[in-house]
Design a protein around this motif. Structure first.
Motif, PDB file in Angstrom:
ATOM      1  N   THR A 123       0.817  -1.219   0.000  1.00 13.53           N
ATOM      2  CA  THR A 123       0.000   0.000   0.000  1.00 13.53           C
ATOM      3  C   THR A 123       0.854   1.274   0.000  1.00 13.53           C
ATOM      4  O   THR A 123       0.316   2.365  -0.025  1.00 13.53           O
ATOM      5  N   LYS A 158       3.421   8.040  -0.428  1.00 12.37           N
ATOM      6  CA  LYS A 158       1.969   8.206  -0.408  1.00 12.37           C
ATOM      7  C   LYS A 158       1.395   6.832  -0.126  1.00 12.37           C
ATOM      8  O   LYS A 158       2.014   5.811  -0.418  1.00 12.37           O
ATOM      9  N   ASP A 212      -1.667   4.128  -0.811  1.00 10.48           N
ATOM     10  CA  ASP A 212      -2.747   3.765  -1.710  1.00 10.48           C
ATOM     11  C   ASP A 212      -4.038   3.631  -0.899  1.00 10.48           C
ATOM     12  O   ASP A 212      -4.017   3.208   0.256  1.00 10.48           O
ATOM     13  N   LEU A 213      -5.162   3.993  -1.512  1.00 13.15           N
ATOM     14  CA  LEU A 213      -6.432   3.921  -0.800  1.00 13.15           C
ATOM     15  C   LEU A 213      -6.813   2.505  -0.396  1.00 13.15           C
ATOM     16  O   LEU A 213      -7.673   2.308   0.469  1.00 13.15           O
ATOM     17  N   SER A 214      -6.170   1.506  -0.989  1.00 12.57           N
ATOM     18  CA  SER A 214      -6.441   0.123  -0.596  1.00 12.57           C
ATOM     19  C   SER A 214      -6.075  -0.136   0.867  1.00 12.57           C
ATOM     20  O   SER A 214      -6.505  -1.128   1.456  1.00 12.57           O
ATOM     21  N   LEU A 244      -7.265   1.346   3.291  1.00 11.92           N
ATOM     22  CA  LEU A 244      -8.513   1.407   4.059  1.00 11.92           C
ATOM     23  C   LEU A 244      -9.111   0.010   4.218  1.00 11.92           C
ATOM     24  O   LEU A 244      -9.595  -0.343   5.291  1.00 11.92           O
ATOM     25  N   GLU A 245      -9.068  -0.777   3.154  1.00  8.66           N
ATOM     26  CA  GLU A 245      -9.599  -2.143   3.202  1.00  8.66           C
ATOM     27  C   GLU A 245      -8.755  -3.029   4.112  1.00  8.66           C
ATOM     28  O   GLU A 245      -9.283  -3.792   4.916  1.00  8.66           O
ATOM     29  N   CYS A 284      -1.034  14.433   8.981  1.00 10.03           N
ATOM     30  CA  CYS A 284      -1.197  14.498   7.532  1.00 10.03           C
ATOM     31  C   CYS A 284      -1.160  15.974   7.135  1.00 10.03           C
ATOM     32  O   CYS A 284      -2.035  16.747   7.513  1.00 10.03           O
TER      33      CYS A 284
END
Length: 132
Positions: free
Chosen positions: A23, A33, A35-37, A39-40, A87
């Motif tokens: 990620t 950065k 990755d939005l993955s 969150l899962e 952040c």
């Protein structure tokens, strides 16, 4: 101060926080950065607290939102003895034009790598192109 420290590789930081390597999108050794993955992969974790610093009138020394955010993270992490994450958005173009601070802190509390932070975190450097 920022020049005298040796930053830790960002993957070491990610591992301490339980962030899976797949990620993380690296931008060199000290920036990344997520990755939005992520969150899962972290949905089973207990939710943390979220503090949003949205507006502040800077002090005469230029201490504003970024400095306040970093200070809050440091203080809460030290007091609670828990990992904290700050952040920060990319700083404004003010430093490029020499009209304000660089949003990287001052004194003994500074964001590292300071030069990269002030010239925009991930190599965009649109402030320089905007100035030309």
């Amino acid at each position: 101060v920022a020049q005298s420290c040796t930053p830790v590789h960002i993957m070491e930081v990610a591992k301490k926080l339980g962030v899976k390597e797949e990620t993380v999108d690296l931008y060199g050794k000290h920036k990344a950065k997520l990755d939005l993955s992520i969150l899962e992969s972290m949905k089973e974790r207990k939710l943390g607290k979220y503090v949003c610093v949205t507006g502040i009138t800077p002090t005469p020394l230029g201490e504003g939102k970024s400095t306040t955010t970093v200070g809050l993270c440091q203080a809460l992490g030290a007091y609670l003895k828990k990992p904290t994450i700050g952040c920060l958005r990319q700083p404004s173009q003010g430093p490029t034009f020499g009209i304000k601070g660089g949003a990287a802190g001052g004194g003994y509390s500074q964001v590292v790598p300071m030069d990269d932070f002030n010239l925009h975190l991930t190599g965009d450097i649109h402030a320089i192109t905007a100035a030309n």
